[in-house]
Design a protein around this motif. Structure first.
Motif, PDB file in Angstrom:
ATOM      1  N   PHE A 592      -1.411   2.984  -2.219  1.00 50.94           N
ATOM      2  CA  PHE A 592      -0.560   1.877  -1.767  1.00 50.94           C
ATOM      3  C   PHE A 592      -0.104   1.030  -2.951  1.00 50.94           C
ATOM      4  O   PHE A 592       1.076   0.678  -3.069  1.00 50.94           O
ATOM      5  CB  PHE A 592      -1.350   1.024  -0.759  1.00 50.94           C
ATOM      6  N   ASN A 593      -1.028   0.705  -3.853  1.00 50.12           N
ATOM      7  CA  ASN A 593      -0.692  -0.139  -5.005  1.00 50.12           C
ATOM      8  C   ASN A 593       0.298   0.549  -5.935  1.00 50.12           C
ATOM      9  O   ASN A 593       1.192  -0.090  -6.489  1.00 50.12           O
ATOM     10  CB  ASN A 593      -1.964  -0.502  -5.756  1.00 50.12           C
ATOM     11  N   LYS A 594       0.154   1.859  -6.128  1.00 53.89           N
ATOM     12  CA  LYS A 594       1.082   2.599  -6.984  1.00 53.89           C
ATOM     13  C   LYS A 594       2.482   2.660  -6.356  1.00 53.89           C
ATOM     14  O   LYS A 594       3.491   2.562  -7.059  1.00 53.89           O
ATOM     15  CB  LYS A 594       0.564   4.007  -7.225  1.00 53.89           C
ATOM     16  N   THR A 595       2.523   2.802  -5.047  1.00 49.51           N
ATOM     17  CA  THR A 595       3.806   2.917  -4.354  1.00 49.51           C
ATOM     18  C   THR A 595       4.619   1.630  -4.444  1.00 49.51           C
ATOM     19  O   THR A 595       5.838   1.641  -4.652  1.00 49.51           O
ATOM     20  CB  THR A 595       3.584   3.295  -2.875  1.00 49.51           C
ATOM     21  N   PHE A 596       3.923   0.470  -4.301  1.00 55.26           N
ATOM     22  CA  PHE A 596       4.626  -0.811  -4.266  1.00 55.26           C
ATOM     23  C   PHE A 596       4.300  -1.678  -5.487  1.00 55.26           C
ATOM     24  O   PHE A 596       4.293  -2.908  -5.405  1.00 55.26           O
ATOM     25  CB  PHE A 596       4.261  -1.565  -2.981  1.00 55.26           C
ATOM     26  N   ALA A 597       4.042  -1.028  -6.607  1.00 51.72           N
ATOM     27  CA  ALA A 597       3.658  -1.769  -7.818  1.00 51.72           C
ATOM     28  C   ALA A 597       4.713  -2.798  -8.215  1.00 51.72           C
ATOM     29  O   ALA A 597       4.392  -3.933  -8.590  1.00 51.72           O
ATOM     30  CB  ALA A 597       3.407  -0.788  -8.964  1.00 51.72           C
ATOM     31  N   GLY A 601       4.332  -7.014  -8.036  1.00 52.39           N
ATOM     32  CA  GLY A 601       4.343  -7.748  -9.296  1.00 52.39           C
ATOM     33  C   GLY A 601       3.102  -7.515 -10.145  1.00 52.39           C
ATOM     34  O   GLY A 601       2.638  -8.431 -10.856  1.00 52.39           O
ATOM     35  N   GLY A 602       2.574  -6.329 -10.090  1.00 52.44           N
ATOM     36  CA  GLY A 602       1.402  -5.996 -10.903  1.00 52.44           C
ATOM     37  C   GLY A 602       0.071  -6.270 -10.229  1.00 52.44           C
ATOM     38  O   GLY A 602      -0.984  -5.831 -10.715  1.00 52.44           O
ATOM     39  N   LYS A 603       0.081  -7.001  -9.124  1.00 53.66           N
ATOM     40  CA  LYS A 603      -1.169  -7.282  -8.417  1.00 53.66           C
ATOM     41  C   LYS A 603      -1.660  -6.030  -7.716  1.00 53.66           C
ATOM     42  O   LYS A 603      -0.892  -5.284  -7.121  1.00 53.66           O
ATOM     43  CB  LYS A 603      -0.979  -8.400  -7.410  1.00 53.66           C
ATOM     44  N   LYS A 604      -2.966  -5.796  -7.742  1.00 52.15           N
ATOM     45  CA  LYS A 604      -3.566  -4.676  -7.045  1.00 52.15           C
ATOM     46  C   LYS A 604      -4.405  -5.214  -5.886  1.00 52.15           C
ATOM     47  O   LYS A 604      -5.321  -6.010  -6.077  1.00 52.15           O
ATOM     48  CB  LYS A 604      -4.430  -3.846  -7.990  1.00 52.15           C
ATOM     49  N   VAL A 605      -4.056  -4.735  -4.708  1.00 49.63           N
ATOM     50  CA  VAL A 605      -4.782  -5.158  -3.513  1.00 49.63           C
ATOM     51  C   VAL A 605      -6.067  -4.351  -3.412  1.00 49.63           C
ATOM     52  O   VAL A 605      -6.067  -3.123  -3.515  1.00 49.63           O
ATOM     53  CB  VAL A 605      -3.912  -4.922  -2.249  1.00 49.63           C
ATOM     54  N   LEU A 630       6.323  -9.956   0.930  1.00 48.50           N
ATOM     55  CA  LEU A 630       7.365  -9.266   1.706  1.00 48.50           C
ATOM     56  C   LEU A 630       7.731  -7.944   1.024  1.00 48.50           C
ATOM     57  O   LEU A 630       8.323  -7.923  -0.054  1.00 48.50           O
ATOM     58  CB  LEU A 630       8.609 -10.156   1.813  1.00 48.50           C
ATOM     59  N   LEU A 631       7.338  -6.853   1.647  1.00 49.91           N
ATOM     60  CA  LEU A 631       7.647  -5.529   1.091  1.00 49.91           C
ATOM     61  C   LEU A 631       8.874  -4.898   1.742  1.00 49.91           C
ATOM     62  O   LEU A 631       9.414  -3.921   1.225  1.00 49.91           O
ATOM     63  CB  LEU A 631       6.441  -4.593   1.239  1.00 49.91           C
ATOM     64  N   ARG A 632       9.302  -5.436   2.891  1.00 50.55           N
ATOM     65  CA  ARG A 632      10.550  -5.017   3.527  1.00 50.55           C
ATOM     66  C   ARG A 632      10.998  -6.137   4.453  1.00 50.55           C
ATOM     67  O   ARG A 632      10.173  -6.922   4.940  1.00 50.55           O
ATOM     68  CB  ARG A 632      10.398  -3.689   4.275  1.00 50.55           C
ATOM     69  N   PRO A 633      12.289  -6.250   4.700  1.00 49.81           N
ATOM     70  CA  PRO A 633      12.815  -7.394   5.458  1.00 49.81           C
ATOM     71  C   PRO A 633      12.178  -7.569   6.824  1.00 49.81           C
ATOM     72  O   PRO A 633      12.004  -8.695   7.292  1.00 49.81           O
ATOM     73  CB  PRO A 633      14.310  -7.065   5.584  1.00 49.81           C
TER      74      PRO A 633
END
Length: 673
Positions: A592-597, A601-605, A630-633
């Motif tokens: 998940f973190n790699k997909t939405f890196a 903004g560099g944060k890793k959940v 917000l990862l999508r509207p």
């Protein structure tokens, strides 16, 4: 000989010239009602009607909006209505070249233009050079003649070239044959005229079959005989006129009954002779049985139907049926204890099929005229065949069309998705009625109105639905993400020598649980083995339980993700789970973190960031909402994007528990099949 290209128009709703390429076997005209599909077939029929009953009539056929202006010049300058281009088979080319000493190339074509006054013009090009060379080498010619022939460019110029020469008797005899050839035609090219004389007798004729040609339920034979007599008398009184000019003594349904009688070797006069009707009825029944048996080679929907023929007198009926014997056609259904209904009132598709076979036999009989009918001598024009057939029966009828196409080119119209071969879309021509333009025919579906190409889209959709099941064993999952995870984990396990999903099992994403249920209900009876892996909400899925009660699926074929989540209780449904929950939380979060890196903004959940809960997807979505990320509207995140990333960049290391869960799942699925 085959029709390769047609140019049609102006004709009825076809205002502008339409060029249509014709497939060597089957051409399918797809379009909405009133688009002009039938109009196109009618233009072809009138260009060369097999039975000589149709011809062009400008009042009926010329586009109405321009008719007045056209009629003023029709007599002096009749417009072209169709131009038909034909191509010869290699066998025909060899025969023609052998007869005329020509060297026509393999791609030789010629065109016939049909005008509104029903006359034709011919477009044909034949090189006379090989023919002249052959004539120059004719045995016995004198050297003077051969020398003179060397400079001749046309056969028609040969007599002039030999003027003043002292000819031998052999030369004179040979020249006389040239004179005879020249006298037979006014064409500039003698060899083109001779080629045309050979070609015109081999050009295919058009045979149109539509709704009007259906056989009737009953017909008065005295009235039919009277109509035949009237037609024969008219022909005697008008020997110079063609049959097309005759009054409509015989309508299509009359011709259909006459054809049926002819097949039984019966004339209408036979019903006025002594000897009773039983022999005649027996012969008609024999023909009906033979035709019905022929239908069942392709008709698989209800094989308990048969056509019943009866002949009787009914003085209490209305005119003309109260005068003498009537022929009755009925359809009997043995499945319902032999109950019969009038021919036109039951099983519309079956009556169409039966009527077509009678009509087709009649057309072939009229064309034979004492000789064997050549293949491709008929081009069949079928208007909405199979319109009243069930979808599966239409598939049967397509097989029949393919059978016809082995000997005849077939053009047919349709707006049914089940009358289109999705693997032969090159045969499709779309027909549209465009505002201020009229009928437009094209093989380019990309520029066509969506309503016009809807049957093609529906056909493709049906084909895709069928072809998704590319193996006998199928595992239905809810979405494409499930497919990706299962494929990826199966590959990882197999690379380590462990158990993955068997290769003969196809994973089919249905698009949600509702569609999984629909797939089972519609396709479970197709002889396919179906198992289901679905997400678990914490309670049994009622829709799936209903399918079990209806015996559409065995309960053992229903698996849920929670059954493989707890390694100490494999096979038992537990807490709510998705397929994603078979991965350890850390493994899923890493992907998940790699997909939405970029978005993060560099944060890793991490798992400690997430609220408590049973399902990793819901926990992440709640975290995103609480943190304002917000990862999508629309909120949440794209689950498929993570699955796609997992497949494209598989993790270097997968924890033992994740591997064990998926391996247990694959063992269970493999055992089901």
């Amino acid at each position: 000989m085959q029709l390769v290209t047609t140019k049609v128009g102006p004709f009825k709703s076809i205002n502008a010239l339409q060029t249509v390429n014709i497939d060597p076997s089957v051409t399918v005209l797809v379009g909405m009602n009133e688009a002009g599909k039938t109009v196109f077939l009618q233009a072809l029929e009138k260009s060369g009607d097999a039975i000589g009953a149709s011809e062009f009539n400008p009042v009926e056929d010329y586009p109405r909006k321009d008719l007045s202006s056209y009629l003023r010049e029709h007599k002096t300058k009749p417009a072209q209505v169709t131009s038909l281009t034909y191509r010869l088979s290699q066998e025909e080319l060899n025969e023609l070249n052998g007869i005329l000493n020509t060297k026509l190339p393999p791609d030789f074509e010629f065109s016939v233009n049909h005008l509104y006054d029903n006359k034709i013009t011919i477009l044909i090009s034949v090189d006379e050079t090989p023919v002249l060379a052959s004539l120059q080498n004719a045995p016995g010619l004198s050297s003077d003649v051969k020398t003179a022939l060397a400079s001749v460019k046309r056969i028609r110029d040969i007599p002039t070239a030999l003027t003043g020469l002292g000819l031998t008797d052999k030369d004179k005899s040979w020249l006389e044959t040239i004179h005879e050839r020249i006298k037979k035609t006014e064409w500039n090219s003698i060899i083109e005229a001779e080629a045309w004389e050979w070609l015109r007798t081999r050009m295919p004729k058009f045979a149109f079959f539509g709704e009007y040609e259906l056989l009737p339920s009953k017909m008065n034979l005295a009235d039919l005989a009277n109509r035949v007599t009237q037609l024969q008398a008219w022909k005697v009184q008008n020997p110079a006129l063609s049959a097309r000019a005759a009054p409509k003594f015989l309508e299509p349904h009359h011709l259909g009954v006459l054809a049926l009688l002819r097949m039984a070797d019966i004339s209408v006069e036979d019903f006025t002779k002594s000897g009773g009707y039983e022999p005649l009825k027996a012969r008609l029944e024999s023909v009906s049985i033979r035709l019905t048996d022929q239908i069942f080679d392709f008709w698989k929907q209800n094989e308990d139907l048969e056509v019943e023929v009866d002949i009787k007198v009914d003085p209490d009926d209305v005119a003309p049926f109260n005068n003498g014997p009537n022929l009755y056609l009925r359809i009997k259904n043995r499945r319902h204890r032999g109950v019969s209904t009038p021919f036109r009132q039951r099983s519309r598709g079956f009556t169409w099929f039966f009527s077509f076979l009678v009509w087709f036999d009649s057309i072939q009989h009229q064309l034979k005229t004492g000789r064997e009918l050549r293949d491709h001598e008929l081009i069949l024009l079928l208007d909405e065949p199979g319109l009243n057939l069930h979808a599966l029966a239409q598939a049967d009828f397509l097989r029949y069309i393919d059978e016809l196409a082995t000997k005849h080119q077939v053009l047919y119209t349709t707006h049914s998705p089940f009358m289109v071969h999705t693997d032969r879309l090159h045969q499709v021509r779309v027909v549209e009625d465009r505002v201020k333009v009229g009928t437009v025919i094209s093989d380019n579906v990309t520029s066509s109105d969506r309503r016009t190409i809807f049957p093609l889209q529906a056909a493709l959709g049906w084909s895709l639905a069928q072809n998704l099941f590319i193996s006998e064993n199928n595992l239905l999952v809810e979405g494409p993400s499930d497919l990706l995870y299962l494929k990826a984990m199966s590959s990882i396990l197999e690379a380590q020598g462990r158990v993955g999903l068997r290769e003969d099992i196809t994973i089919v994403p249905a698009g949600g649980l509702d569609k999984v249920v629909t797939f089972i209900a519609l396709l479970g009876a197709s002889g396919l083995k179906l198992a289901v892996l679905h997400d678990y909400q914490g309670r049994p899925e009622q829709k799936l339980e209903d399918l079990v009660k209806q015996k559409l699926v065995s309960p053992k074929m229903l698996l849920d993700a929670s059954q493989f989540r707890d390694l100490k209780a494999l096979g038992k449904s537990g807490r709510p789970s998705d397929v994603e929950d078979l991965q350890s939380p850390g493994l899923y979060l890493d992907c998940f973190n790699k997909t939405f890196a970029k978005q993060l903004g560099g944060k890793k959940v991490t798992e400690s960031d997430l609220p408590t809960g049973d399902r990793i997807l819901q926990r992440i979505e709640r975290y995103l909402t609480a943190s304002g990320t917000l990862l999508r509207p629309s909120g949440g995140f794209n689950h498929y994007a993570v699955a796609s990333s997992f497949v494209s960049n598989p993790p270097a290391n997968v924890d033992p528990d994740t591997l064990a869960r998926f391996e247990a799942l694959f063992r269970a699925v493999n055992d089901l099949f």
